[in-house]
Scaffold this motif. Structure first.
Motif, short mmCIF file in Angstrom:
data_model
loop_
_atom_site.label_atom_id
_atom_site.label_comp_id
_atom_site.label_asym_id
_atom_site.label_seq_id
_atom_site.Cartn_x
_atom_site.Cartn_y
_atom_site.Cartn_z
N GLU A 1 40.65 50.35 40.23
CA GLU A 1 41.13 50.41 41.60
C GLU A 1 40.02 50.13 42.60
O GLU A 1 40.18 49.37 43.56
CB GLU A 1 41.75 51.78 41.88
CG GLU A 1 43.04 52.06 41.13
CD GLU A 1 43.49 53.50 41.29
OE1 GLU A 1 42.92 54.20 42.17
OE2 GLU A 1 44.40 53.94 40.56
N SER B 1 38.88 46.51 42.48
CA SER B 1 39.91 45.64 43.08
C SER B 1 39.82 45.67 44.59
O SER B 1 39.91 44.63 45.25
CB SER B 1 41.30 46.09 42.63
OG SER B 1 41.44 45.98 41.24
N ARG B 2 39.64 46.85 45.16
CA ARG B 2 39.51 46.95 46.62
C ARG B 2 38.27 46.23 47.11
O ARG B 2 38.25 45.67 48.20
CB ARG B 2 39.45 48.42 47.05
CG ARG B 2 40.78 49.14 47.04
CD ARG B 2 40.76 50.36 47.93
NE ARG B 2 39.65 51.25 47.62
CZ ARG B 2 39.66 52.20 46.68
NH1 ARG B 2 40.76 52.38 45.97
NH2 ARG B 2 38.62 52.97 46.48
N ARG C 1 37.11 43.59 45.86
CA ARG C 1 37.26 42.17 45.52
C ARG C 1 36.15 41.71 44.56
O ARG C 1 35.58 40.64 44.72
CB ARG C 1 37.23 41.31 46.79
CG ARG C 1 38.31 41.62 47.80
CD ARG C 1 39.69 41.27 47.25
NE ARG C 1 40.72 41.42 48.28
CZ ARG C 1 41.46 42.50 48.47
NH1 ARG C 1 41.30 43.55 47.66
NH2 ARG C 1 42.37 42.57 49.42
N ILE D 1 38.80 41.18 36.98
CA ILE D 1 39.99 40.37 36.70
C ILE D 1 40.46 40.48 35.25
O ILE D 1 41.66 40.66 35.00
CB ILE D 1 39.73 38.89 37.10
CG1 ILE D 1 39.65 38.79 38.63
CG2 ILE D 1 40.83 37.98 36.55
CD1 ILE D 1 39.34 37.40 39.13
N LEU E 1 42.41 43.57 34.83
CA LEU E 1 43.69 43.53 35.53
C LEU E 1 44.71 42.73 34.74
O LEU E 1 45.90 43.09 34.68
CB LEU E 1 43.51 42.91 36.93
CG LEU E 1 42.72 43.75 37.94
CD1 LEU E 1 42.47 42.95 39.21
CD2 LEU E 1 43.46 45.04 38.27
N ALA F 1 48.40 46.08 39.05
CA ALA F 1 47.57 44.99 38.53
C ALA F 1 47.98 43.66 39.15
O ALA F 1 47.13 42.84 39.51
CB ALA F 1 47.69 44.93 37.01
N ALA G 1 46.78 43.52 42.75
CA ALA G 1 45.33 43.36 42.79
C ALA G 1 44.92 41.94 42.41
O ALA G 1 44.04 41.34 43.03
CB ALA G 1 44.67 44.37 41.86
N LEU G 2 45.56 41.37 41.39
CA LEU G 2 45.26 39.99 41.01
C LEU G 2 45.62 39.00 42.11
O LEU G 2 44.96 37.97 42.30
CB LEU G 2 46.01 39.62 39.72
CG LEU G 2 45.40 40.10 38.40
CD1 LEU G 2 46.36 39.85 37.26
CD2 LEU G 2 44.07 39.41 38.14
#
Length: 820
Positions: free
Chosen positions: A137, A140-141, A143, A148, A151, A164, A167-168
Motif C-alpha cells: 500500500e 503504491s501511494r 508510485r 508492480i 500488485l 491491486a 494501484a496498477l
C-alpha cells in the motif's frame, strides 16, 4: 537501514524528564474517546523538547490506543527522524494492524526515502501477510514501480484484486484492465468502486477500452468519463463525433462537447477546422473554437480559415487571444472587407487585442474611418475611444466637420474622452448637516454641463449611483452597500438626458435605503457617478467615465433613551413575521454599532438562546463582537466551544479585547486542532508559540511527498502572521516543485501584499537569476504587479504559447508595466 536501534535506549529516561503531567497525558492517549485524546495535543505542546522522546516511549506502551495515537502525533504534529527506529519496530511487529499501518504512514511522512527502502526490504523477506500488505500500500501511494510485480500477483486474490487493480492503474499498467472491467460490470458493488474503475481505465488509456468509456458518457459516471476521455488524445475524437451524430439528446451533445474542448493536439487542427465548417451545432462550434485557440500556430491557421468562410463570431474572438501581428492583420482585413457580413464584430474583435497592439491597429484605422458606411465609422470611433489611441486626434479633428451630424458628434465625444477632462461637473449636498438617529438621510446631486456643446448622458439610475458612493463611518470603516447588484441594459436613444451648455440635471436619492448608517458621529461621503453608456451608436455628443465630487460631511446624533428602550423591547418581543425578523436584524446591527453597555445582557441572552432563529443568534454575536469590554471575555471563552461561526467570532473578539485570560483556552484550541485562527488570536495576546509551531509544521508539509499535503502547507503558511513567516516564505520561493505544482499564488501574492515593496522587489529580482526556470518565470510575473519590468524578457515568450491561458496572462503582465 539508516537509523540504529540504539536510539531506543533514550526512552528509558523520558519519564523523569517530562514531569508529572506526562502521566495524565498518557492516560488521555490511552482512551479511544476523540475529545479526550485530542486534548493530549495541548499537553504535548507544553512538553517542549521532551515531546518527541515522550511519544517514542509511548510507542512501546501496552495500550494499542496509546501506540496508535503516538503514531498519529508523530506523523501529523511532530515528525522527527529520532522516532524512526521505534516506528520501524512497531510497523514490523506490533500486534494491532491499525497501529502498524499508522506507523508505516508516519515513517513515510518523516523520511520518504527511508520508507521506500524499508518497504522493499519487507516485501523481499518472509514478513507476515499483514506487513507485506501494508508495504505494498505504501509503495503504491509513493508510485514506486518496484511494487508492480507484487500488485500483479495480487490481482489473482479475491480479497486484494480491487486494491491491486486501482494501484496498477496509477502506473498505467494494462494488466489491471480485465479486473477493472469486472469491477465495472458488478452491479452489486458500491457505485464509488465502479466509478473509480472508470477513472482508472481512462488513466490507463488503452484503445481497446475506448468504446466502453465513450458509451458510458450517458451513464451515471458521465462526469468521470468527461474528465478521463481527453487522456486518450486524438483517438477519442472519431467515436465521439459518431456518437454526437447518432444521439439527438442535447445533454449528450453538451457532454461530448466538453470532452472535445479539452483535446488540444495540434495535429487535430485541420480536422477540427473542417468539422466547424460543416456543422451548425453551436455546442460543437463553441468546443472546437476553444480547442483550436489552445493549439498554437496550427489552431491559428484553422481559425483564420473558419473566420473567413463561416463568418462566425466565435472564431474571431478566438483569434483575438493570439499575440501576433498576423492575428491583428487577419482580423483587420476582415473588418476592411466590405463584403464580409460581420464587419462590426471584426471591429469589436480588434478592441479585444487590447492596448498591447494599438500601434498596429492604428495603421488600419484611417481606412476604416474613411469607409462609406457610417455604422462602420461609428464603431471605429468607439474602438479608438476604448483603446485610447491619442495618435488619432488629427483624424478626429477632421471628422468633427463631417457632413453626417452623427459622425461629427461621435468625433467630438471621442476627443473629449481622450482629453481626460470631463465636460461635466458633479456637485452633491445633504439636506441638512445633522440628523437624528434613525432619521432618513437624503443626498442631492447636480450634474452640470461645463462644456460649450450640447451633451447627452445616459440615465443615472439611483441604484447605480448609490453603488458607487463611498461612505466612511465615524470609526473609519466603509459602509456596505446592501442593495441589489445591477447590470443595466443598454439605454434606448429616448432614455438619454440632454444637457445644453450650462444646463444641469438634479436628483435626490435616499442614502439610508441601501446603507445601514447606524454609528453615531461624523460621516464622510466621497460620491462617484459612472456615466457608462456613451451614445456613440446613436451619434450623440456624449461622454463616458467616472464623475467625482468633493467630500461632504454630516453627523448623526446619539439615540434618545426612549429610542434605545424601544429597540431593546423589540428584541424581547415575539417575532411572528419575516418583516419583524428583518427589523430585528437591523436592530441588532444598531445595538452593536452603538456599543451600549446596557444592551450586553440582552445580546448575550439572544446569542445563547437555542430556540431563537439561527440568523438572529448570529447577528447577536456579531453585535457583541463590536464591544471591547473585558467583562465579555468569559462569554467569548464559552463561545469557543460552540459552532464554527461562534468560534470564529469569539476568536476575533478575543483578539480585539486583548484579554490574557483567554490565552490558555486559545492555546488548547491552537494545538489541539492545529488552528491558524486560534494561533493568530493567541499571538495578538503576546504568545507566539502556536504560530511558530504551525509555521514549522507548514514548512515541513511544503516538502511532503503528497501534493495535497503540500497545498495544505502552502495555504496554512500564507495565513500566518507575516512577521513570523516572511523568512519561511523567502525559503519556499527557492523550491522548484513549489512553482511546478502551482502553489506560488498562495504565498508569493500574499508576500507581495504584506511585505515592504522595496524589499519584495529586491528579493524577486534575485530570483530572476535562479537556476530553476519555473522560479525565474514566477518571479518575473510577480514583479509586474509591482510595476517592475526587470523580468519582462522571461514573460515575452509566453505571448506565443500554445495554450490561451498562458498567452492571456502574458498579455496582462505586459499591460501592467506598459505605459499609456
Amino acid at each position: 537501514m539508516r537509523y540504529g536501534i540504539w536510539i531506543l535506549c533514550l526512552v528509558i529516561v523520558v519519564g523523569c524528564e517530562t514531569g508529572p503531567d506526562a502521566v495524565k497525558t498518557l492516560e488521555k492517549l490511552q482512551t479511544a474517546d476523540w475529545d479526550i485524546w485530542r486534548e493530549a495535543a495541548y499537553d504535548l505542546a507544553l512538553m517542549g523538547d521532551n515531546t518527541v522522546p515522550f511519544l517514542i516511549q509511548t510507542l512501546t506502551n501496552e495500550s494499542p490506543e496509546a501506540r496508535w495515537h503516538a503514531c498519529y502525533f508523530l506523523r501529523n504534529s511532530y515528525p522527527d527522524s529520532r522516532a524512526l527506529p521505534t516506528l520501524t519496530e512497531v510497523f514490523l511487529h506490533d500486534t494491532d494492524e491499525h497501529v502498524r499501518r499508522t506507523a508505516a504512514n508516519a515513517i513515510t511522512d518523516i523520511d520518504t526515502a527511508y520508507a521506500r527502502t524499508l518497504m522493499i526490504q519487507t516485501i523481499d523477506t518472509e514478513a507476515s501477510e499483514i506487513t507485506q500488505n501494508i508495504a505494498v500500500e505504501v509503495l503504491s501511494r509513493l508510485r514506486d514501480e518496484r511494487v508492480i510485480p507484487m500488485l500483479v500477483t495480487r490481482l489473482g486474490a479475491p480479497e486484494t484484486r480491487m486494491d491491486a487493480a486501482f494501484a496498477l492503474g496509477a502506473f498505467k499498467d494494462k494488466r489491471a484492465i480485465p479486473t477493472l472491467l469486472n469491477i465495472l460490470g458488478e452491479k452489486s458493488l458500491d457505485g464509488s468502486f465502479r466509478e473509480r474503475a472508470v477513472a482508472t481505465l481512462a488513466r490507463i488509456g488503452d484503445p481497446q477500452t475506448l468504446p466502453i468509456l465513450v458509451n458510458l458518457i450517458d451513464s451515471r459516471f458521465a462526469d468521470t468519463v468527461i474528465m478521463g476521455l481527453p487522456q486518450f488524445g486524438v483517438s477519442v475524437v472519431p467515436p465521439l463525433l459518431e456518437k454526437f451524430a447518432r444521439d439527438t439528446s442535447p445533454e449528450i451533445h453538451d457532454r461530448i462537447a466538453r470532452v472535445l474542448r479539452n483535446i488540444h493536439a495540434p495535429e487535430l487542427a485541420p480536422f477540427y477546422g473542417q468539422i466547424y465548417l460543416e456543422t451548425e451545432a453551436y455546442e460543437l462550434q463553441d468546443a472546437i473554437s476553444y480547442a483550436l485557440q489552445n493549439m498554437g500556430t496550427a489552431g491559428f491557421k484553422s481559425l483564420v480559415k473558419i473566420a473567413k468562410q463561416k463568418t462566425g463570431h466565435r472564431a474571431l474572438r478566438a483569434l483575438s487571444t493570439y499575440n501576433s501581428e498576423a492575428a491583428v492583420d487577419a482580423v483587420a482585413r476582415l473588418a476592411l472587407d466590405e463584403s464580409y457580413p460581420i464587419r462590426l464584430i471584426a471591429i469589436e474583435t480588434l478592441e479585444r487585442f487590447g492596448r498591447l497592439w494599438k500601434a498596429q491597429i492604428s495603421t488600419y484605422l484611417p481606412r476604416l474611418l474613411a469607409d462609406e458606411d457610417p455604422i462602420v465609422q461609428l464603431n471605429t470611433l468607439n474602438l479608438i475611444k476604448q483603446l485610447k489611441i491619442v495618435e488619432m486626434r488629427p483624424a478626429l479633428q477632421k471628422l468633427t466637420g463631417a457632413m453626417n451630424p452623427n459622425i461629427a458628434n461621435a468625433a467630438h465625444t471621442v476627443l473629449a474622452v481622450l482629453s481626460g477632462v470631463a465636460p461635466l461637473k458633479l456637485e452633491i449636498e445633504t439636506e441638512q448637516p445633522r440628523y437624528d438617529y434613525g432619521e432618513r438621510i437624503a443626498l442631492s446631486y447636480r450634474i452640470t454641463n461645463i462644456g460649450t456643446r450640447t451633451i447627452k448622458i445616459s440615465p443615472v439610475r439611483e441604484i447605480i449611483f448609490l453603488e458607487r458612493v463611498e461612505i466612511r463611518q465615524p470609526d473609519g470603516t466603509l459602509v456596505l452597500f446592501r442593495g441589489p447588484l445591477v447590470s443595466p441594459a443598454p439605454p434606448r436613444a429616448a432614455d438619454y438626458h440632454t444637457l445644453k451648455a450650462g444646463g444641469t440635471l438634479t436628483q435626490t436619492v435616499s442614502l439610508s435605503t441601501f446603507h445601514w448608517l447606524d454609528q453615531v458621529g461624523r460621516y464622510t461621503i466621497q460620491p462617484r457617478i459612472h456615466i457608462w453608456a456613451d451614445g456613440l451608436r446613436f451619434g450623440f455628443m456624449a461622454w463616458t467615465g467616472i464623475l467625482t465630487a468633493p467630500e461632504v460631511h454630516f453627523d448623526i446624533e446619539p439615540p434618545t433613551v426612549d429610542k434605545v428602550n424601544r429597540m431593546l423591547a423589540l428584541m424581547e418581543a415575539e417575532l411572528e413575521t419575516e418583516a419583524h425578523r428583518m427589523e430585528a436584524i437591523r436592530t441588532l446591527h444598531r445595538l452593536g454599532e452603538l456599543r451600549l453597555p446596557k444592551a450586553i445582557p440582552l445580546l448575550k441572552k439572544l446569542a445563547l438562546d437555542s430556540e431563537r432563529n439561527p440568523a438572529l443568534r448570529k447577528w447577536a454575536l456579531n453585535a457583541l463582537a463590536k464591544f471591547t469590554a473585558p467583562n465579555l471575555t468569559p462569554f467569548w471563552i464559552q463561545m469557543l466551544d460552540g459552532s464554527h461561526v461562534s468560534q470564529k467570532l469569539a476568536m476575533k473578539a478575543l483578539r480585539a479585547n486583548g484579554d490574557a485570560r483567554a490565552r490558555e483556552r486559545l492555546r488548547r484550541i491552537a494545538f489541539r486542532e492545529a488552528s491558524d485562527t486560534a494561533a493568530l488570536a493567541l499571538q495578538q495576546l503576546g504568545d507566539d508559540s502556536a504560530v511558530e509551531w504551525l509555521t514549522a509544521l507548514a514548512a515541513r508539509e511544503l516538502r511532503h511527498w503528497d501534493a495535497k499535503q503540500r497545498q495544505k502547507g502552502a495555504v496554512t503558511l500564507s495565513r500566518l502572521q507575516p512577521s513570523r513567516t516572511q523568512m519561511q516564505r523567502r525559503n519556499v520561493l527557492t523550491e522548484p516543485w513549489f512553482y511546478a505544482n502551482n502553489y506560488a499564488p498562495h504565498l508569493v501574492s500574499d508576500w507581495e501584499a504584506i511585505a515592504d515593496k522595496a524589499a519584495t522587489r529586491t528579493g524577486l529580482k534575485t530570483l530572476l537569476a535562479h537556476a530553476h526556470p519555473m522560479i525565474q518565470r514566477a518571479a518575473a510575473y510577480e514583479l509586474t504587479y509591482l510595476g517592475d519590468v526587470s523580468g519582462i524578457y522571461l514573460i515575452t515568450p509566453d505571448l506565443h504559447a500554445n495554450d490561451v491561458q498562458t498567452r492571456m496572462e502574458a498579455r496582462e503582465a505586459h499591460l501592467r508595466v506598459k505605459a499609456e
